[in-house]
Scaffold this motif. Structure first.
Motif, PDB file in Angstrom:
ATOM      1  N   THR B 135       9.512  46.094   0.841  1.00  0.00           N
ATOM      2  CA  THR B 135      10.558  45.328   1.522  1.00  0.00           C
ATOM      3  C   THR B 135      11.223  44.361   0.566  1.00  0.00           C
ATOM      4  OG1 THR B 135       9.060  45.394   3.391  1.00  0.00           O
ATOM      5  CG2 THR B 135      11.029  44.070   3.631  1.00  0.00           C
ATOM      6  N   PHE B 136      10.418  43.605  -0.160  1.00  0.00           N
ATOM      7  CA  PHE B 136      11.021  42.627  -1.077  1.00  0.00           C
ATOM      8  C   PHE B 136      11.821  43.318  -2.159  1.00  0.00           C
ATOM      9  CE2 PHE B 136       9.924  38.851   0.677  1.00  0.00           C
ATOM     10  CZ  PHE B 136       8.581  38.660   0.894  1.00  0.00           C
ATOM     11  N   TRP B 137      11.287  44.408  -2.674  1.00  0.00           N
ATOM     12  CA  TRP B 137      12.026  45.122  -3.708  1.00  0.00           C
ATOM     13  C   TRP B 137      13.356  45.619  -3.181  1.00  0.00           C
ATOM     14  CZ3 TRP B 137      13.434  50.300  -3.771  1.00  0.00           C
ATOM     15  CH2 TRP B 137      13.922  50.765  -4.987  1.00  0.00           C
ATOM     16  N   ALA B 138      13.343  46.159  -1.942  1.00  0.00           N
ATOM     17  CA  ALA B 138      14.588  46.688  -1.379  1.00  0.00           C
ATOM     18  C   ALA B 138      15.608  45.568  -1.165  1.00  0.00           C
ATOM     19  CB  ALA B 138      14.298  47.406  -0.063  1.00  0.00           C
ATOM     20  N   ILE B 139      15.147  44.408  -0.692  1.00  0.00           N
ATOM     21  CA  ILE B 139      16.093  43.312  -0.465  1.00  0.00           C
ATOM     22  C   ILE B 139      16.703  42.878  -1.788  1.00  0.00           C
ATOM     23  CG2 ILE B 139      16.377  40.984   0.443  1.00  0.00           C
ATOM     24  CD1 ILE B 139      14.086  41.433   2.279  1.00  0.00           C
ATOM     25  N   GLU B 140      15.854  42.820  -2.832  1.00  0.00           N
ATOM     26  CA  GLU B 140      16.396  42.391  -4.117  1.00  0.00           C
ATOM     27  C   GLU B 140      17.401  43.395  -4.657  1.00  0.00           C
ATOM     28  OE1 GLU B 140      13.285  41.340  -6.745  1.00  0.00           O
ATOM     29  OE2 GLU B 140      14.687  40.969  -8.384  1.00  0.00           O
ATOM     30  N   GLU B 141      17.069  44.681  -4.552  1.00  0.00           N
ATOM     31  CA  GLU B 141      17.989  45.700  -5.048  1.00  0.00           C
ATOM     32  C   GLU B 141      19.316  45.661  -4.302  1.00  0.00           C
ATOM     33  OE1 GLU B 141      17.847  48.226  -7.425  1.00  0.00           O
ATOM     34  OE2 GLU B 141      16.180  47.031  -8.151  1.00  0.00           O
ATOM     35  N   ALA B 142      19.229  45.460  -2.983  1.00  0.00           N
ATOM     36  CA  ALA B 142      20.470  45.440  -2.194  1.00  0.00           C
ATOM     37  C   ALA B 142      21.310  44.226  -2.564  1.00  0.00           C
ATOM     38  CB  ALA B 142      20.127  45.432  -0.712  1.00  0.00           C
ATOM     39  N   LEU B 143      20.661  43.102  -2.852  1.00  0.00           N
ATOM     40  CA  LEU B 143      21.431  41.918  -3.216  1.00  0.00           C
ATOM     41  C   LEU B 143      22.123  42.104  -4.547  1.00  0.00           C
ATOM     42  CD1 LEU B 143      19.041  39.073  -2.119  1.00  0.00           C
ATOM     43  CD2 LEU B 143      21.350  39.423  -1.313  1.00  0.00           C
ATOM     44  N   LYS B 144      21.548  42.952  -5.416  1.00  0.00           N
ATOM     45  CA  LYS B 144      22.168  43.141  -6.726  1.00  0.00           C
ATOM     46  C   LYS B 144      23.335  44.114  -6.675  1.00  0.00           C
ATOM     47  CE  LYS B 144      17.981  42.573  -9.352  1.00  0.00           C
ATOM     48  NZ  LYS B 144      16.934  43.418  -9.884  1.00  0.00           N
ATOM     49  N   CYS B 145      23.530  44.769  -5.539  1.00  0.00           N
ATOM     50  CA  CYS B 145      24.565  45.797  -5.474  1.00  0.00           C
ATOM     51  C   CYS B 145      25.900  45.155  -5.164  1.00  0.00           C
ATOM     52  CB  CYS B 145      24.196  46.820  -4.405  1.00  0.00           C
ATOM     53  SG  CYS B 145      25.470  48.022  -4.096  1.00  0.00           S
ATOM     54  N   ARG B 146      26.925  45.596  -5.873  1.00  0.00           N
ATOM     55  CA  ARG B 146      28.230  44.976  -5.676  1.00  0.00           C
ATOM     56  C   ARG B 146      28.882  45.386  -4.373  1.00  0.00           C
ATOM     57  NH1 ARG B 146      32.537  45.658 -10.267  1.00  0.00           N
ATOM     58  NH2 ARG B 146      31.604  47.721 -10.238  1.00  0.00           N
ATOM     59  N   ALA B 147      28.515  46.557  -3.889  1.00  0.00           N
ATOM     60  CA  ALA B 147      29.221  47.077  -2.719  1.00  0.00           C
ATOM     61  C   ALA B 147      28.663  46.535  -1.424  1.00  0.00           C
ATOM     62  CB  ALA B 147      29.118  48.603  -2.697  1.00  0.00           C
ATOM     63  N   ALA B 148      27.603  45.768  -1.471  1.00  0.00           N
ATOM     64  CA  ALA B 148      27.023  45.264  -0.233  1.00  0.00           C
ATOM     65  C   ALA B 148      27.776  44.016   0.185  1.00  0.00           C
ATOM     66  CB  ALA B 148      25.550  44.947  -0.447  1.00  0.00           C
ATOM     67  N   GLY B 149      28.227  43.976   1.440  1.00  0.00           N
ATOM     68  CA  GLY B 149      28.881  42.776   1.933  1.00  0.00           C
ATOM     69  C   GLY B 149      27.870  41.704   2.285  1.00  0.00           C
ATOM     70  N   VAL B 150      26.909  42.090   3.099  1.00  0.00           N
ATOM     71  CA  VAL B 150      25.850  41.171   3.517  1.00  0.00           C
ATOM     72  C   VAL B 150      24.556  41.964   3.496  1.00  0.00           C
ATOM     73  CG1 VAL B 150      24.978  39.740   5.372  1.00  0.00           C
ATOM     74  CG2 VAL B 150      27.405  39.939   5.035  1.00  0.00           C
ATOM     75  N   VAL B 151      23.471  41.304   3.146  1.00  0.00           N
ATOM     76  CA  VAL B 151      22.167  41.951   3.190  1.00  0.00           C
ATOM     77  C   VAL B 151      21.317  41.209   4.209  1.00  0.00           C
ATOM     78  CG1 VAL B 151      20.116  42.521   1.897  1.00  0.00           C
ATOM     79  CG2 VAL B 151      22.328  42.655   0.803  1.00  0.00           C
ATOM     80  N   VAL B 152      20.818  41.946   5.215  1.00  0.00           N
ATOM     81  CA  VAL B 152      19.921  41.355   6.202  1.00  0.00           C
ATOM     82  C   VAL B 152      18.545  41.948   5.964  1.00  0.00           C
ATOM     83  CG1 VAL B 152      19.405  41.180   8.646  1.00  0.00           C
ATOM     84  CG2 VAL B 152      21.756  41.106   7.882  1.00  0.00           C
ATOM     85  N   GLY B 153      17.579  41.112   5.687  1.00  0.00           N
ATOM     86  CA  GLY B 153      16.227  41.601   5.432  1.00  0.00           C
ATOM     87  C   GLY B 153      15.285  41.107   6.517  1.00  0.00           C
TER      88      GLY B 153
END
Lengths: 516, 316
Positions: B135-153
């Motif tokens: 879970t933590f790894w996925a949240i971090e990876e999603a936050l590093k992505c430019r195309a993500a508007g918002v990340v909800v973990g």
């Protein structure tokens, strides 16, 4: 040797070389064998274990060629058309196979011929092991003639009949006219003979399809450490990239096969959401997979054993891919960002899918159904790059929510106090807590889809009068959904299943979802 | 180049320079904070308490007050996500990472329910990790992505492993790309006070009674606009900032028509008055209606409601 119970007597199933030398045969009863040699050791036969070992061995034999087929119960068929020069010739290939298998502890005999049947015959009964591909038919007949008729893979009854007629070798059949033999023994005999001599072609059915693109590298010394393995994967990915560019395609599914020198193979498979041929990205996805594996198995995620001496990268599925275009106009910033943002999202989906599994990253697609559970379906994001918007219009159903924010996977049964026949619930008990309803909206009636036919097994179960508490799914009933708010300000989506009628059993209530 | 084209290019370049000057960095287009005082809505009570608004490159935590308030916490999180996505590029995705245990306990996210927040479920990418580390790894990876508007973990079992170091990593990832990270600590219901992490803001959410609407003839009224009671447990905005009234739960309503929050005058449970005049739904939602509503409740023999209304009018 191994024994098994056949028709209520213990018989010998397989005998090893020494026992065969002593005169014991498969099919003899154990009692006879023990009478001859009291000191023999016998193990119970394990056909499943043997089949599994054979499958593993066939997998490992794919280091020679990707087209490997099982030849039960104790053989493997490899299609090495056009690949023998990689091993220095047919003789060297046969020799290498035999030595490597002997090093693993198997006693193996290998033969090469132009047809599978001829190879089978030579491996089991022949003295010479190589039948070169360009032999004329006369030379082939000279080679295969002295072999016994069992080399044609005929069944025992037919062999017995032929033996009674005095026909023991392939030569005997070849020299005689066909018609009388066919009349007496059936067409099967000559069909096999034609296949043996190459007059009719029978393909083998390999266990795995041949991939579209393969690059591989063989090492003189087995690789043990991770850095050289990743470096060689990167080099192979670069070669693969050039190959794919030449054909104008990109890879959607890739498999890295790491062949150990002691008979095992380790496969790593990755899937991508768009065609890919950039070597750095390919290596990155493989790294994520290896990281995921090392979370499960700390010391040896790749199961190295004594090292890998062949590493192969194969493309299992490819798609056409054009060169990336760059748009040059006034709004170039927007186009640039859009294109790269879509690419970024695809890369993120690939990375998450490589580590967590492709099924765990999903996007939603609408279905034409009013049943709430199936109104949206989750499909793996890797296979759904472009999805249309789910809701074309902006939310126009007022300002009150029609569907809950969270939906339980399985509706949970609750106890309610409600007016009959179809009044709203006044209080309910869910997860052992009593809730009083202070505001309620509903009912929303959702009936099962009458245009779908019931499955036959449900119909037959119902007609036969299923027992209460049986595990068969009962046919879907009409649901009345209510949006209820309790005194604490929590809002629930619950439903009554089934309409109240004097004949029907009492309808049950379930909790299905939650509103914010 | 044609003069029209050159003018367009010039204006484009000017806008770009203005953006760079405002941000101070060569950041991508999305990254600005909300206009002053409009993070939650227009001058709602939450805006008054948090004048600095909600930062985009930051980590915001949302905790439920009681285990049964998990859905309310989810709703508040999605409302914030909708506010952020309103400022983000048109096609950026909403990445929702649900830990497996959270999905089993509180239910899986349901696409059509996002309609209340004006979000199209086609923008949603759902990720289902199984273990806390994933879970933590996925949240971090999603936050590093430019195309993500918002990340909800959403974390459940990971709540135990969520400490200063883990939150610091997520905060750094969010700051680097200037993406808002919303962390829904579903497994920590009721323990908001004990949580210590590097997040920028922490909200504690509980469900609140919605303003009920009269129903035609039925015994019970209809539930109205979605209502939350939100407590701001932590807000980092410099050494001189202190949250006024740290233990108070502020009631807010979510208005889907404007996709923003609005203030709610919290009423006690109204006594049911059968002599209520029928009122049209849009009249109820008009700004004035919220002020004249106390009078509606007292339009029968409801003394208690009238007294409450009088007291409130005197206070505000």
């Amino acid at each position: 040797m191994t024994i098994a119970k056949v028709k209520s007597t213990q018989r010998l199933v397989a005998v090893d070389r020494e026992a065969a030398g002593l005169g014991l045969k498969a099919g003899q009863t154990l009692a006879d064998a023990r009478a001859m040699y009291p000191g023999l050791c016998a193990e119970a036969a394990d056909p499943r274990g043997e089949a599994a070992t054979l499958a593993e061995l066939a997998d490992w034999c794919r280091r020679f060629t990707p087209l490997a087929a099982l030849d039960a119960p104790n053989g493997i068929m490899l299609d090495v058309t056009g690949a023998t020069h990689l091993f220095g010739g047919e003789e060297k290939l046969v020799g290498e196979i035999a030595t490597r298998l002997a090093a693993q502890g198997f006693w193996a005999q290998a033969a090469i011929a132009a047809t599978p049947e001829a190879a089978w015959a030579l491996a089991r009964f022949g003295k010479t092991r190589i039948a070169a591909a360009d032999l004329t038919e006369a030379a082939l007949v000279r080679l295969l003639g002295p072999l016994p008729l069992a080399a044609l893979r005929l069944d025992a009854a037919l062999l017995g009949g032929l033996a009674q007629a005095g026909l023991r070798r392939i030569d005997d059949i070849l020299l005689r006219p066909r018609a009388p033999l066919t009349a007496r023994f059936g067409p099967h005999l000559h069909a096999r003979l034609d296949a043996l001599l190459g007059r009719s072609k029978t393909p083998i059915s390999p266990r795995f399809e041949a991939p579209a693109y393969i690059v591989e590298q063989r090492f003189a010394e087995p690789l043990m450490r991770r850095e050289p393995i990743e470096a060689s994967l990167l080099a192979l990915a670069e070669d693969l990239g050039k190959l794919l560019t030449r054909h104008g395609e990109g890879a959607r599914r890739l498999e890295a096969s790491l062949f150990r020198c002691d008979g095992k193979v380790h496969h790593i498979e990755i899937g991508t959401s768009r065609p890919l041929r950039d070597p750095a990205l390919i290596l990155r996805l493989f790294r994520e997979k290896i990281e995921a594996a090392s979370a499960l198995n700390e010391d040896d995620p790749l199961e190295r054993g004594y090292g890998f001496d062949v590493i192969r990268l194969a493309v299992l599925a490819a798609e056409p891919q054009d060169q990336d275009q760059i748009a040059w106009d006034v709004a170039w910033d927007a186009a640039w960002d859009d294109g790269f943002e879509a690419a970024d999202l695809a890369k993120l989906i690939d990375r998450l899918g490589a580590r967590l599994g492709l099924r765990r990253v999903t996007r939603l697609r609408a279905h034409e159904t009013h049943v709430p559970e199936f109104a949206v379906a989750a499909i793996p994001a890797a296979y759904a790059p472009k999805l249309p918007a789910l809701f074309v219009d902006p939310p126009t159903d007022g300002v009150l929510p029609a569907r809950p924010l969270r939906l339980l996977q399985r509706p949970e049964p609750i106890e309610t106090l409600a007016e009959v026949p179809d009044g709203p619930p006044l209080q309910f008990r869910w997860r052992r807590v009593l809730h009083h309803v202070v505001a309620i909206e509903g009912p929303e009636r959702i009936a099962p889809e009458w245009w779908r036919e019931e499955a036959d097994f449900i119909k037959s179960e119902r007609d036969a009068g299923g027992k209460p508490g049986s595990t068969f799914p009962h046919p879907a009933l009409t649901r009345d959904y209510f949006r209820a708010e309790n005194a604490e300000g929590q809002r629930f989506w619950l439903y009554r299943e089934g309409l109240f009628s004097p004949q029907a059993p009492r309808p049950r209530w379930f909790m299905h979802g939650f509103f914010a | 180049m044609s003069p029209g084209g050159r003018a367009a290019e010039l204006s484009f370049l000017r806008a770009r320079i203005a953006r760079i000057a405002a941000d101070g960095t060569l950041a991508p287009r999305f990254g600005g904070v909300f206009p002053r005082g409009q993070a939650f809505g227009v001058a709602t009570i939450l805006d008054k308490i948090l004048p600095q608004g909600l930062a985009a490159g930051a980590l915001h935590e949302i905790v439920a007050a009681r285990p049964h308030d998990a859905a309310a916490a989810t709703g508040f999180t999605l409302a914030l996500a909708a506010r952020f996505l309103g400022e983000a590029p048109a096609r950026s995705a909403l990445i929702w990472i649900v830990e497996a245990m959270a999905g089993r306990e509180t239910g899986e996210p349901y696409g059509p329910g996002l309609r209340l927040y004006g979000l199209d479920p086609a923008r949603l990418v759902l990720v289902h990790p199984q273990t806390p580390q994933e879970t933590f790894w996925a949240i971090e990876e999603a936050l590093k992505c430019r195309a993500a508007g918002v990340v909800v973990g959403e974390i459940w079992r990971a709540a135990k492993a969520y400490d200063l170091t883990a939150s610091r990593r997520l905060l750094l990832a969010a700051q680097k790309q200037r993406r808002p990270g919303l962390l829904l600590a579903a497994g920590l219901a009721g323990h908001a006070g004990e949580l210590s992490s590097g997040a920028t803001t922490r909200f504690e959410v509980r469900g609140a009674l919605s303003p009920h609407l009269p129903s035609a003839g039925a015994r019970l009224p209809l539930p109205g606009l979605t209502a939350f009671a939100v407590r701001i447990a932590k807000a980092r905005a410099g050494p001189a900032f202190a949250i006024p009234d740290k233990d108070m739960f502020w009631p807010v309503l979510w208005d889907p028509a404007k996709a923003s929050f609005r203030d709610a005058i919290s009423l006690p449970q109204p006594a049911f008055s059968r002599h209520r005049p029928p009122v049209a739904q849009d009249a109820l939602l008009a700004e004035e209606a919220l002020l004249i509503r106390p009078r509606i409740w007292s339009a029968g023999d409801d003394r208690q409601g009238e007294e409450h209304a009088k007291a409130r009018r005197g206070r505000s």
